[in-house]
Scaffold this motif. Structure first.
Motif, PDB file in Angstrom:
ATOM      1  N   GLN A  25     -29.163   3.104  -3.122  1.00  0.00           N
ATOM      2  CA  GLN A  25     -30.607   3.096  -3.301  1.00  0.00           C
ATOM      3  C   GLN A  25     -31.329   3.454  -2.007  1.00  0.00           C
ATOM      4  N   ALA A  26     -30.877   2.869  -0.888  1.00  0.00           N
ATOM      5  CA  ALA A  26     -31.537   3.135   0.387  1.00  0.00           C
ATOM      6  C   ALA A  26     -31.398   4.600   0.791  1.00  0.00           C
ATOM      7  N   LEU A  27     -30.251   5.200   0.526  1.00  0.00           N
ATOM      8  CA  LEU A  27     -30.011   6.580   0.942  1.00  0.00           C
ATOM      9  C   LEU A  27     -30.827   7.588   0.140  1.00  0.00           C
ATOM     10  N   THR A  28     -31.248   7.219  -1.065  1.00  0.00           N
ATOM     11  CA  THR A  28     -32.040   8.166  -1.859  1.00  0.00           C
ATOM     12  C   THR A  28     -33.441   8.360  -1.295  1.00  0.00           C
ATOM     13  N   SER A  29     -33.824   7.553  -0.325  1.00  0.00           N
ATOM     14  CA  SER A  29     -35.127   7.765   0.312  1.00  0.00           C
ATOM     15  C   SER A  29     -35.065   8.875   1.369  1.00  0.00           C
ATOM     16  N   TYR A  30     -33.846   9.373   1.632  1.00  0.00           N
ATOM     17  CA  TYR A  30     -33.674  10.455   2.599  1.00  0.00           C
ATOM     18  C   TYR A  30     -33.452  11.784   1.874  1.00  0.00           C
ATOM     19  N   ASP A  31     -33.695  12.856   2.596  1.00  0.00           N
ATOM     20  CA  ASP A  31     -33.548  14.196   2.032  1.00  0.00           C
ATOM     21  C   ASP A  31     -32.072  14.590   2.049  1.00  0.00           C
ATOM     22  N   ALA A  32     -31.313  14.042   1.082  1.00  0.00           N
ATOM     23  CA  ALA A  32     -29.868  14.289   1.018  1.00  0.00           C
ATOM     24  C   ALA A  32     -29.403  14.091  -0.413  1.00  0.00           C
ATOM     25  N   THR A  33     -28.305  14.751  -0.763  1.00  0.00           N
ATOM     26  CA  THR A  33     -27.681  14.506  -2.067  1.00  0.00           C
ATOM     27  C   THR A  33     -26.683  13.369  -1.908  1.00  0.00           C
ATOM     28  N   VAL A  34     -26.777  12.400  -2.813  1.00  0.00           N
ATOM     29  CA  VAL A  34     -26.008  11.169  -2.676  1.00  0.00           C
ATOM     30  C   VAL A  34     -25.311  10.852  -3.993  1.00  0.00           C
ATOM     31  N   ALA A  35     -24.060  10.412  -3.904  1.00  0.00           N
ATOM     32  CA  ALA A  35     -23.301  10.022  -5.101  1.00  0.00           C
ATOM     33  C   ALA A  35     -22.486   8.770  -4.795  1.00  0.00           C
ATOM     34  N   LEU A  36     -22.113   8.067  -5.851  1.00  0.00           N
ATOM     35  CA  LEU A  36     -21.291   6.860  -5.730  1.00  0.00           C
ATOM     36  C   LEU A  36     -20.149   6.934  -6.727  1.00  0.00           C
ATOM     37  N   VAL A  37     -18.941   6.574  -6.286  1.00  0.00           N
ATOM     38  CA  VAL A  37     -17.789   6.489  -7.177  1.00  0.00           C
ATOM     39  C   VAL A  37     -17.335   5.036  -7.247  1.00  0.00           C
ATOM     40  N   GLU A  38     -16.960   4.608  -8.433  1.00  0.00           N
ATOM     41  CA  GLU A  38     -16.509   3.237  -8.676  1.00  0.00           C
ATOM     42  C   GLU A  38     -15.296   3.282  -9.591  1.00  0.00           C
ATOM     43  N   GLN A  39     -14.265   2.520  -9.246  1.00  0.00           N
ATOM     44  CA  GLN A  39     -13.027   2.580 -10.011  1.00  0.00           C
ATOM     45  C   GLN A  39     -13.134   1.947 -11.401  1.00  0.00           C
ATOM     46  N   TYR A  40     -14.052   1.007 -11.574  1.00  0.00           N
ATOM     47  CA  TYR A  40     -14.182   0.328 -12.857  1.00  0.00           C
ATOM     48  C   TYR A  40     -15.210   1.029 -13.752  1.00  0.00           C
ATOM     49  N   PRO A  41     -15.263   0.676 -15.041  1.00  0.00           N
ATOM     50  CA  PRO A  41     -16.192   1.363 -15.947  1.00  0.00           C
ATOM     51  C   PRO A  41     -17.642   0.912 -15.840  1.00  0.00           C
TER      52      PRO A  41
END
Length: 485
Positions: A25-41
């Protein structure tokens, strides 16, 4: 497994717990493409879902530590975070009770000076003041302190709200993706998952919780290690008047076994603190549950014999460094470790997110975005309440509330995911009455085959075959069976 292509992002976060989602959430305030990976569903499937659900002031953190600093920053951030993300929260205050003169001395000589060093004021209370305000407390109490700033929150709602707000601002989320390899290049890292997906990122944030040391190992970094500490819990719906957090005088190992209200009803008892070797050991034990009853019985005697509706265990990471680890990897500044967060990750999460955001901006030369949605939309509960059919009788959860969760920006993939979004199946019957209806709504709204629907992790399916009474009759009559749920 063959690669299915390479996803290019500026920043990739590994781990969908409360810390990982706060960082997203904090990183989306910056001018960058951001993604998150999580092993669980789903998000919030590890330590973040199995804790005391307390927002700590940090009164007992080690002064001068990074943990103490970020907890102090988080105290200032929480009111705005709660308001912008519509997170259920109760500022109950916490009452620490001393049951002996030795414990009272510990409060005076150790706890209070540490709290003052951390900028947290404690209100000393006499025996009579405690018993007048909290008559359910053990009458052997000799004194204590009130920590007014402490409160209880919904950890899953918090994690999900961080994630939904990030998605609203353009983040990407990849669930069911377990990282199994990391290639370190000069200016980018390649992160592989077991599905064959590959991410190329200029910065990777390792927020994998208890598994963060193993993620580091994939990159060739062995600079820290994490060991699991198991805590067992009980949930009861008998509150005996308890309306605030009741704390024992803590030990060096843990904050002790607590009695704490739950933000959506009921009382949480625990946790124990047992160092274990297996990072998947979530079993509850007769001995552990007995220790909980003995522990809470010391604080609130009536709680020792309450009827419980659920028991569970969680694992928290114990770091070899004794403090938060938030720093670049030893193998590359493009890999940032955020780990060793112990039991205060929920409490410090908004400050951790902002701290990591600043580190990422410095590393990559990022600027703040000019267009950013500051808040989540209001929850859909009012619109959902128009469909007032009660599905979960124990918690009075309506069909409309279930549909709102299934239609949300981050819909549940599992039954436990639905439970944590709505409260259904959390009551006394633990889903025995509402489960068939919930499975039916999953099928209607998301097109989920009931046979594919899992309780939580892969392999936890509740239904093994679809054999209804009509099918059974058809099988004996030789007719083509009519398919039904």
């Amino acid at each position: 497994m063959e690669m299915t292509g390479i996803d290019q992002v500026d920043i990739l976060i590994i781990g969908g717990g409360v810390v990982g989602c706060a960082i997203l959430q904090a990183l989306t305030s910056y001018d960058a493409t951001v993604a998150l990976v999580e092993q669980y569903p789903d998000v919030c499937e590890g330590t973040s879902k199995a804790n005391s659900a307390i927002i700590h002031t940090g009164f007992d953190a080690r002064p001068g530590s990074l943990e103490a600093r970020l907890l102090a920053e988080a105290r200032q951030l929480w009111p705005e975070v709660i308001a912008r993300l519509h997170i259920p929260y109760l500022q109950t205050g916490a009452l620490m009770v001393a049951l002996s003169q030795q414990e009272q001395s510990t409060i005076v000589r150790e706890i209070t000076p540490k709290a003052e060093a951390n900028g947290v004021s404690l209100q000393p209370l006499s025996r009579s003041e405690i018993l007048e305000a909290a008559p359910y407390v053990n009458e052997r109490v000799v004194g204590g302190v009130l920590i007014e700033g402490e409160g209880v929150i919904d950890p899953f709602w918090t994690t999900r709200a961080y994630c939904e707000h990030a998605l609203l601002n353009g983040a990407q989320l990849f669930l069911g993706e377990r990282v199994n390899a990391i290639e370190v290049e000069t200016r980018r890292l390649l992160v592989h998952t077991t599905s064959g997906r590959v991410f190329s990122a200029a910065l990777v944030v390792n927020a994998a919780g208890l598994w963060a040391d193993e993620i580091a190992h994939l990159a060739g970094d062995y600079s820290f290690r994490l060991t699991p500490r198991k805590g067992e819990f009980l949930i009861t719906e008998e509150d005996h008047g308890v309306a605030q957090i009741i704390l024992p005088v803590p030990s060096e190992v843990s904050k002790g076994i607590l009695v704490t209200p739950i933000v959506f009803g009921g009382v949480l008892l625990g946790p124990t603190a047992e160092d274990v070797s297996d990072k998947r050991d979530l079993a509850t034990t007769a001995a552990g549950l007995q220790r909980i009853r003995e522990g809470v019985g010391r604080l609130v005697p009536a709680m020792a014999t309450v009827s419980t509706v659920r028991q569970f265990a969680g694992l928290r990471a114990v770091s070899s460094t004794g403090d938060y680890i938030i720093r670049p990897s030893t193998v590359s500044e493009r890999l940032l470790h955020v780990t060793g967060i112990r039991s205060t990750g929920l409490s410090a999460s908004p400050a951790i997110g902002q701290y990591v955001g600043r580190l990422a901006a410095e590393t990559l030369g990022l600027r703040l975005r000019t267009s950013y949605r500051e808040a989540l939309p209001e929850p859909l509960s009012e619109a959902a309440s128009e469909d007032g059919e009660v599905v979960c009788l124990c918690r009075s959860i309506t069909r409309g509330e279930i549909l709102a969760a299934l239609r949300s920006p981050l819909p549940p993939r599992t039954l436990d995911g639905l439970k944590r979004r709505t409260g259904a199946m959390l009551g006394e019957c633990q889903g025995n009455l509402c489960l068939p209806r919930l499975i039916e709504l999953f099928q209607q709204e998301l097109g989920r085959d009931p046979l594919s629907l899992e309780k939580h992790a892969p392999g936890s399916r509740l239904l093994n075959e679809r054999l209804t009474r009509l099918e059974n009759i058809a099988a004996h009559s030789g007719e083509e069976p009519k398919r039904a749920l």
